[in-house]
Design a protein around this motif. Sequence first.
Motif, PDB file in Angstrom:
ATOM      1  N   ARG A 187       0.860  -1.192   0.000  1.00 56.31           N
ATOM      2  CA  ARG A 187       0.000   0.000   0.000  1.00 56.31           C
ATOM      3  C   ARG A 187       0.888   1.231   0.000  1.00 56.31           C
ATOM      4  O   ARG A 187       1.770   1.356   0.838  1.00 56.31           O
ATOM      5  N   LYS A 206       3.097  -3.648  -5.404  1.00 53.99           N
ATOM      6  CA  LYS A 206       2.007  -4.568  -5.791  1.00 53.99           C
ATOM      7  C   LYS A 206       0.764  -4.142  -5.056  1.00 53.99           C
ATOM      8  O   LYS A 206       0.369  -4.754  -4.078  1.00 53.99           O
ATOM      9  N   ASN A 207       0.151  -3.053  -5.479  1.00 51.79           N
ATOM     10  CA  ASN A 207      -0.979  -2.541  -4.703  1.00 51.79           C
ATOM     11  C   ASN A 207      -2.294  -2.650  -5.449  1.00 51.79           C
ATOM     12  O   ASN A 207      -3.240  -1.970  -5.133  1.00 51.79           O
ATOM     13  N   LYS A 208      -2.321  -3.541  -6.442  1.00 49.25           N
ATOM     14  CA  LYS A 208      -3.566  -3.700  -7.189  1.00 49.25           C
ATOM     15  C   LYS A 208      -4.362  -4.880  -6.641  1.00 49.25           C
ATOM     16  O   LYS A 208      -3.812  -5.824  -6.123  1.00 49.25           O
ATOM     17  N   LYS A 209      -5.670  -4.764  -6.778  1.00 50.22           N
ATOM     18  CA  LYS A 209      -6.578  -5.782  -6.278  1.00 50.22           C
ATOM     19  C   LYS A 209      -6.192  -7.191  -6.766  1.00 50.22           C
ATOM     20  O   LYS A 209      -6.232  -8.155  -6.030  1.00 50.22           O
ATOM     21  N   GLU A 210      -5.747  -7.286  -8.021  1.00 49.03           N
ATOM     22  CA  GLU A 210      -5.457  -8.588  -8.613  1.00 49.03           C
ATOM     23  C   GLU A 210      -4.321  -9.305  -7.877  1.00 49.03           C
ATOM     24  O   GLU A 210      -4.317 -10.514  -7.744  1.00 49.03           O
ATOM     25  N   MET A 218      -6.438  -1.755  -0.340  1.00 50.31           N
ATOM     26  CA  MET A 218      -6.244  -1.976  -1.769  1.00 50.31           C
ATOM     27  C   MET A 218      -7.557  -2.208  -2.491  1.00 50.31           C
ATOM     28  O   MET A 218      -7.581  -2.451  -3.684  1.00 50.31           O
ATOM     29  N   GLU A 220     -10.787  -1.448  -4.500  1.00 50.54           N
ATOM     30  CA  GLU A 220     -10.910  -0.422  -5.530  1.00 50.54           C
ATOM     31  C   GLU A 220     -11.601   0.826  -5.013  1.00 50.54           C
ATOM     32  O   GLU A 220     -11.177   1.934  -5.277  1.00 50.54           O
ATOM     33  N   ASP A 311      -3.234   7.797  -5.394  1.00 48.05           N
ATOM     34  CA  ASP A 311      -3.782   6.466  -5.106  1.00 48.05           C
ATOM     35  C   ASP A 311      -5.088   6.598  -4.315  1.00 48.05           C
ATOM     36  O   ASP A 311      -6.111   5.999  -4.661  1.00 48.05           O
ATOM     37  N   THR A 314      -7.874   8.175  -6.453  1.00 46.78           N
ATOM     38  CA  THR A 314      -8.389   7.228  -7.444  1.00 46.78           C
ATOM     39  C   THR A 314      -9.415   6.303  -6.801  1.00 46.78           C
ATOM     40  O   THR A 314     -10.490   6.067  -7.344  1.00 46.78           O
ATOM     41  N   ARG A 315      -9.101   5.779  -5.599  1.00 48.14           N
ATOM     42  CA  ARG A 315     -10.028   4.881  -4.922  1.00 48.14           C
ATOM     43  C   ARG A 315     -11.301   5.609  -4.472  1.00 48.14           C
ATOM     44  O   ARG A 315     -12.376   5.023  -4.392  1.00 48.14           O
TER      45      ARG A 315
END
Length: 319
Positions: A187, A206-210, A218, A220, A311, A314-315
């Motif tokens: 995060r 590596k802060n993407k949901k996937e 994290m 969305e 970040d 965006t969320r």
Amino acid sequence: MSIISTDISKAVELLNNEELVAIPTETVYGLAGNIFSEKAVKAIFETKERPFFNPLIVHIPNINYLDTIVETIPEKAKLLAEAFWPGPITLVLKKKSIIPDLITGGKDTVAVRVPNHPLTLDLLGKLDFPLAAPSANPFNRISPTKAEHVESYFKDKIKMVLDGGACKSGIESTIIGFENGEPIIYRLGSTPIEAIEAVVGTIEVKNKKEVAPDAPGMLERHYAPKTKTILTSHLKEAVEANKNLRIGLLTYNDILNDDAIHFKIVLSEGKNLEEAASKLYDALHQLDQQDLDLIIAERLPDYGLGKSINDRLTRATKS
Ligand code: AMP
Ligand code: MG
């Protein structure tokens, strides 16, 4: 009667009695409870309406306490803790068995940090246990950076907010996990990547949901006002396109004036990213109270804390 108070001994008493106290940190206010009390930890999840699978950050009084709660400390974790604690970096490390599963969402890792706030460090020093403390806001809502924000969310649900003034950093800690001993940012947060890389070298994000599916920071949609919010690098055009609406503006330093703008907050006239971060959530709280149709937020420069602020914004725009 207000639940806001500066009485540390009252906070100690409540926490010793397995009750919750909202505490100030340098990032945002936390909703704190004894990590070893099932009653307190369950109350944290229930008060926030946070799903149980979302793990909590454990707040410890100093770096030496780390050995009590984690199994192993990778070399680079030690370097980061020494460089940044007390401060806004959270390390995700292999947990010892004394850490309850409720804290970690059943994972074998625990997230831990030493917060940098004099009142909360004093409080931690007076307790026999660490504090679990996620941000003191209902799940998915804007994080609190003032005691008053917490009061407005939880005055009927908790007995006390320990008042430590406005949070200095204003956005959550940077979370770092380890894969094969190498640090990974899960995060973005109050400690900029550049400062972290100066200590441990190039670091992956590596802060993407996937890739990090079960971390609430994290998700969305998070950190969100109730008012519809959009994020843009082209303020003027966005205002032009939405003139028929009651618009609020959140800008970095832009002084754009337009009759269509009903309410405006400039985060930092002098273009200072630290100042912008510290004001971000209070600005969103204020904008959300103006009965607007739309909040138009300006994208910040994409470096340093600008990355972390973008970040969050965006969320906040996801529906
Ligand atoms: P909050 O305290 O509300 O800022 O959220 C806590 C953050 O720490 C969330 O993004 C969690 O997913 C993250 N976190 C806590 N424990 C772990 C863990 N064991 N592994 C990965 N992330 C964690
Ligand atoms: Mg949170």
